[in-house]
Write an enzyme that holds these catalytic residues in place. Structure first.
Site, short mmCIF file in Angstrom:
data_model
loop_
_atom_site.label_atom_id
_atom_site.label_comp_id
_atom_site.label_asym_id
_atom_site.label_seq_id
_atom_site.Cartn_x
_atom_site.Cartn_y
_atom_site.Cartn_z
N ASP A 96 105.42 95.85 -0.29
CA ASP A 96 106.68 96.52 -0.13
C ASP A 96 107.36 96.36 1.04
O ASP A 96 106.81 96.72 2.28
CB ASP A 96 106.42 97.96 -0.47
CG ASP A 96 107.65 98.85 -0.88
OD1 ASP A 96 108.76 98.33 -0.83
OD2 ASP A 96 107.58 99.67 -1.81
N ASP A 196 112.77 96.89 -0.61
CA ASP A 196 113.30 98.27 -0.78
C ASP A 196 114.61 98.39 -0.63
O ASP A 196 115.34 97.71 0.44
CB ASP A 196 112.54 99.42 0.37
CG ASP A 196 113.07 100.67 0.31
OD1 ASP A 196 112.54 101.10 -0.62
OD2 ASP A 196 113.55 101.02 1.12
#
Length: 546
Positions: A96, A196
């Site tokens: 991520d 993100d």
């Protein structure tokens, strides 16, 4: 670009997955220990939410060092062992990447506030006086999106928490720094990346007040975002890796561009419009029963328009920012198993790459916390104060959090019926909700009728049936808002999927065709059929082949 259409991704929130060192916090070794479980489930990739060095103001999405592992999650050696063991099992690792902002504790920001002009240009600073922020934009966590630094007599932009300073992507040095981070993790054996809120990185040239909304229209899907993504993908050589962008308040047109292979940007997009169908007046913090008609229409629009434009979606119900699926769209009690399976089948049979969030495959539920002291999420704690300040009683505010808090998806994974659900020998960082013994891995993994087994079957069917993985999708009018239905077609196969969204038996229209063979159902007995119609029992799911 590579084809990920028959793959399934499992999301891990490491803090809550499995604790191996008895400190109440899940860790990287915990993921390694559970790889055989993930192999049994059948997933192809695991997306792990951030485990980098962080003050944990936003549970790791406030990164202070992109190349170092936070000691509470383990060491680099632990990660390298996880990477090697996952590879042995044919499981890829997705990391991520939080590239819209950094923690204010990051070295870059610390140098910036010390007055270093190079690093001040890494962020978005504006001159001003203490009582006059540059714009009226609102932070997504509440309050103004600008914070004042008296020592510099400047404001900095933070679209999220005040400790999450937005990066200045206009600066080519910033873009190069972020590319180096991608290259670093590629060299560690990482197979893919999730980015993100990546569609927020392109800020406007002119910062102005928003007199219509909270400011998002000025920075969402900004004018340079596609060019920035193309550059990032090209210069890091990740075009053939699995990549997914989290797209906040985006549009279909932009998601087609983000994910169409010809654009050379990302493999797929997360978009969230279908997860706002229970927001009264569009406000996350105002509750209402979810709108079934709106849900069907939104899924239909996105599925069919992404198909027309050659885009690709990450299809999902929940993640670390969302409430639990059954609590939100199903039935926690009488039809817990049926609704859990129905919701799984409905999303996994769609056009797109399915994502399973940890615990979803065993039907985990919302927290049902009864005290604000049990919550840990910064957004929830902020909004509890806001809601009470807006006139709600403490109990009313807790009811809202009970349905909306991000902590609903962050409670520990329920491995067994023992202390702390087998997650840790120590008191967990957040409480384990009290729930039925059936809501555990131990109770389900060897039960052929369990929610877990249903997920195993869905994953297998995607690999066996090109109509599911690569076929077209066409939504059907069923004659009722309570039933969603669509057709998946390949050159030599047609599959009709029906899902009763309600707790009542509902009659629905069948499309033309014989539809004699049931590919998958969440009830043992076949549904009643007559004269081109089918009667579906509460939360019934059925997939027919013609």
């Amino acid at each position: 670009m590579s084809d990920f259409k028959d793959k399934v991704v499992y999301q891990i929130y490491p803090r809550s997955f499995y604790d191996t060192n008895a400190d109440g916090v899940g860790d990287l070794r915990g993921i390694t220990e559970k790889l055989d479980y993930l192999k049994l489930l059948g997933v192809d990739y695991i997306w792990i939410t951030p485990f980098f060095v962080s003050p944990q103001r936003d549970n790791g999405y406030d990164i202070a060092d992109y190349r170092a592992i936070d000691p509470r999650f383990g060491t680099m050696q632990d990660f390298e062992e996880l990477s090697a063991q996952a590879k042995l099992r044919g499981i890829g690792i997705m990391l991520d990447m939080v590239f819209n902002h950094t923690s204010t504790e990051h070295e870059w920001f610390q140098k910036a506030i010390a007055g270093d002009p190079k690093y001040m240009d890494y962020y978005i600073f504006r001159d001003g006086t203490k009582d006059c922020p540059p714009t009226n934009w609102q932070s997504k966590f509440g309050g103004n999106a600008w914070a004042f630094l008296p020592e510099l007599q400047k404001w900095y932009l933070h679209l999220f928490d005040v400790t999450q300073a937005d990066l200045n992507w206009k600066n080519p040095l910033v873009r190069e720094e972020l590319k180096e981070i991608i290259r670093f993790w590629k060299a560690k054996g990482v197979s893919g990346f999730r980015f993100d809120v990546i569609n927020l990185i392109s800020k406007p040239d002119l910062f102005e007040d928003d007199n219509e909304g909270d400011g998002r229209r000025f920075y969402t899907d900004g004018k340079h975002v596609h060019e920035y993504l193309k550059e990032l993908v090209r210069d890091t050589g990740i075009a053939d890796m699995i990549t997914v962008g989290e797209m906040s308040s985006t549009t279909v047109e932009n998601c087609i561009r983000y994910s169409n292979p010809a654009e050379k940007e990302l493999s797929m997009c997360f978009h969230f419009h279908h997860l706002k169908v229970d927001y009264r007046d569009g406000d996350k913090w105002k509750l209402m029963p979810y709108d079934k008609k709106a849900l069907t229409n939104l899924l239909r629009t996105w599925q069919e328009r992404m198909q027309e434009g050659g885009g690709w979606s990450a299809v999902f119900w929940t993640n670390h920012d969302q409430p639990r699926t059954i609590s939100r769209f199903g039935d926690e009690k009488e039809y817990w198993a049926q609704s859990g399976k129905m919701l799984a089948g409905l999303i996994h049979m769609m056009r797109g790459t399915p994502y399973i969030y940890q615990g979803e495959e065993i039907g985990m539920l919302n927290t049902h916390f009864d005290s604000i002291t049990q919550y840990r999420d910064v957004e929830s704690l902020n909004y509890y104060k806001i809601l009470c300040g807006n006139g709600l009683t403490e109990q009313e505010a807790l009811t809202v959090l009970g349905a909306r808090s991000r902590d609903n998806g962050r409670t520990p994974m329920q491995w067994n019926g023992e202390k702390n659900a087998g997650f840790s020998e120590h008191e967990p960082w957040i409480a384990v909700p009290s729930s039925d013994y059936k809501v555990t891995v131990e109770a389900q993994k060897d039960d052929p009728d369990s929610i877990f087994s249903f997920y195993q079957t869905l994953i297998r069917l995607r690999k066996e049936h090109p109509a599911i993985s690569h076929g077209t999708i066409e939504f059907q009018n069923t004659g009722t808002e309570q039933v969603m239905a669509y057709l998946r077609k390949s050159a030599d196969e047609k599959i009709a999927i029906f899902a009763n969204l309600s707790a009542e038996s509902i009659e629905a229209d069948l499309p033309e065709g014989a539809w004699e063979t049931i590919l998958l159902s969440n009830y043992e007995e076949k549904p009643l059929r007559r004269a081109g119609r089918v009667t579906l029992r509460p939360y019934e799911f059925v997939a027919y082949t013609d």
